[in-house]
Design an enzyme around this catalytic site. Structure first.
Site, PDB file in Angstrom:
ATOM      1  N   SER A 101      -3.260   6.661   6.180  1.00 27.76           N
ATOM      2  CA  SER A 101      -2.201   5.989   5.420  1.00 27.76           C
ATOM      3  C   SER A 101      -1.205   6.984   4.852  1.00 27.76           C
ATOM      4  O   SER A 101      -1.563   8.118   4.488  1.00 27.76           O
ATOM      5  CB  SER A 101      -2.829   5.197   4.268  1.00 27.76           C
ATOM      6  OG  SER A 101      -1.833   4.677   3.405  1.00 27.76           O
ATOM      7  N   TYR A 113      -7.289   4.285  -3.461  1.00 22.69           N
ATOM      8  CA  TYR A 113      -7.141   3.948  -2.036  1.00 22.69           C
ATOM      9  C   TYR A 113      -6.645   5.159  -1.261  1.00 22.69           C
ATOM     10  O   TYR A 113      -7.206   5.540  -0.220  1.00 22.69           O
ATOM     11  CB  TYR A 113      -6.184   2.775  -1.860  1.00 22.69           C
ATOM     12  CG  TYR A 113      -5.694   2.621  -0.439  1.00 22.69           C
ATOM     13  CD1 TYR A 113      -6.565   2.195   0.557  1.00 22.69           C
ATOM     14  CD2 TYR A 113      -4.381   2.934  -0.086  1.00 22.69           C
ATOM     15  CE1 TYR A 113      -6.136   2.081   1.883  1.00 22.69           C
ATOM     16  CE2 TYR A 113      -3.954   2.815   1.227  1.00 22.69           C
ATOM     17  CZ  TYR A 113      -4.824   2.390   2.205  1.00 22.69           C
ATOM     18  OH  TYR A 113      -4.392   2.285   3.507  1.00 22.69           O
ATOM     19  N   ASN A 137       4.974   1.971   5.778  1.00 21.40           N
ATOM     20  CA  ASN A 137       5.059   0.592   5.272  1.00 21.40           C
ATOM     21  C   ASN A 137       5.204  -0.401   6.417  1.00 21.40           C
ATOM     22  O   ASN A 137       6.305  -0.625   6.918  1.00 21.40           O
ATOM     23  CB  ASN A 137       6.230   0.463   4.287  1.00 21.40           C
ATOM     24  CG  ASN A 137       5.879   1.031   2.925  1.00 21.40           C
ATOM     25  OD1 ASN A 137       5.765   2.238   2.776  1.00 21.40           O
ATOM     26  ND2 ASN A 137       5.692   0.159   1.958  1.00 21.40           N
ATOM     27  N   LYS A 171      -2.907 -11.215   2.706  1.00 25.33           N
ATOM     28  CA  LYS A 171      -2.972  -9.988   1.918  1.00 25.33           C
ATOM     29  C   LYS A 171      -2.557 -10.164   0.465  1.00 25.33           C
ATOM     30  O   LYS A 171      -2.697  -9.236  -0.334  1.00 25.33           O
ATOM     31  CB  LYS A 171      -2.130  -8.891   2.580  1.00 25.33           C
ATOM     32  CG  LYS A 171      -2.691  -8.413   3.906  1.00 25.33           C
ATOM     33  CD  LYS A 171      -1.800  -7.407   4.595  1.00 25.33           C
ATOM     34  CE  LYS A 171      -1.676  -6.115   3.812  1.00 25.33           C
ATOM     35  NZ  LYS A 171      -2.954  -5.356   3.769  1.00 25.33           N
TER      36      LYS A 171
END
Length: 372
Positions: free
Chosen positions: A149, A176, A221, A230
């Site tokens: 990520s 995260y 993104n 989500k």
């Protein structure tokens, strides 16, 4: 006979049905390959499964938390697969017993809530589960692509370069991001990968068993179909569309930095169709293991994104600003932009959707067709 759990129910791809429209998908050479996708009912995983069907891959093993999240099952409507396996049973039951039959693994499953503070949860689902997938792939010589990520880059003070030499220095802003960073660092350590200050892909000198090929993809993104489940973590395009449909207006977070104008917070927004095409690229291209950025290489403002959402809905923009919620204000990224030279250097040359084209397709071909 392959072991399977009680939730194994696969739906055949209906004639002429496709998650995407106007897609001339290339056919891959070995479409009989058995491919695992973890996180398969989620946003990116379900889009990848549908795309792999389109390019000829039908022998898919789909792994997710199907029992506690049955709401996500509609993401897989029309997707052909061999089996669906419960996430909690996958590692020790199915994968350990059937690994010899597997040709490729996409490990996309993870806890992705950036506001979650339970570190133990991230350690269990994002770090240790990923290590288990890695170890089995290494033992049975299975190529592996896993989801990292852009959250690993934190506030971006060290830039957004995917060179291995700088990865250990990154400072994510939330648990995260820490979990993704911890796995990236662990992978580089156990694989014995040499770093490169030039940004070129290094050569491996493995000290521990590793998959014959592996790639970690730092997703920036991502927006697009199948993200409805989500909630708060869905893209701003999704939230804008629904807010405009319900109120006729959109509220954006204002800037809390004096040098950044409201709405000019910028991110590298990438359409999910581009993401799955890059994932599929690695099925055929298994020559340069490493960690790669996956964005478009161009940052755009939230004002740009919301304006285009209005225009794609056939409306004039009606935008106001509200304070950024306090629980994310201190960890909010004001700018991200992927450096994409590394992926391009290994041969990925397809153009990415522009923000305008991606939003237009998402809004007009997908969001506008959802039931009220």
């Amino acid at each position: 006979m392959r072991w399977c759990c009680s939730v194994v129910v696969c739906i055949l791809l209906r004639k002429n049905e496709s998650l995407y429209y106007n897609t001339n998908a290339p056919q891959h050479h070995n479409t009989n390959s058995m491919i695992i996708i973890t996180g398969a009912a989620g946003f990116i995983g379900s889009c990848l499964a549908a795309y792999l069907n389109e390019v000829g891959h039908q022998d898919l093993i789909l792994v997710d938390d199907f029992i506690s999240r049955p709401d996500k099952l509609k993401n897989l409507a029309g997707v052909h697969c061999r089996e669906r396996i419960s996430r909690d049973l996958f590692i020790e039951k199915w994968f350990a017993e059937n690994a010899a039959q597997v040709d490729f693994v996409f490990h996309l499953g993870a806890r992705t809530d950036t506001t979650e503070t339970n570190v133990e949860l991230f350690n269990r689902l994002n770090l240790n589960y990923s290590k288990s997938v890695w170890h089995i792939c290494a033992k049975h010589n299975i190529p592996l692509v896993y989801a990292s990520s852009a959250a690993t880059y934190g506030s971006g003070e060290l830039g957004y370069k995917d060179d291995h030499a700088g990865i250990s220095q990154l400072k994510p802003l939330n648990p995260y991001g820490d979990s993704k960073q911890d796995f990236d660092a662990w992978v580089l350590r156990v694989s014995g990968y040499e770093s490169s200050d030039t940004g070129r892909v290094g050569e491996t000198a493995s000290k521990n068993p590793s998959p014959p090929f592996w790639a970690g993809l730092k997703f920036f993104n991502v927006y697009g179909p199948n993200e409805y489940h989500k909630g708060r973590m869905a893209s701003v395009v999704f939230h804008c569309f629904n807010q405009v449909k319900n109120t006729g207006a959109m509220k954006l977070f204002r800037s809390h930095k004096p040098d950044i104008v409201d709405g000019h917070q910028a991110r590298d927004f990438i359409y999910v169709m581009d993401v799955v095409k890059v994932c599929a690229f690695f099925i055929e291209h298994q020559q340069h293991s490493g960690i790669y950025n996956l964005g478009t290489g161009t940052a755009r403002t939230f004002l740009d994104l919301v304006t285009q959402t209005f225009l794609s809905m056939g409306l004039l923009p009606n935008i106001s600003f509200i304070d950024t919620p306090e629980d994310i204000r201190d960890t909010y990224q004001y700018f991200t932009e992927a450096q994409m030279d590394k992926l391009r250097a290994i041969g990925y040359d397809s153009p990415f959707y522009s923000l305008e084209d991606g939003i237009r397709e998402y809004v007009q071909a997908h969001l506008s067709k959802l039931p009220l």
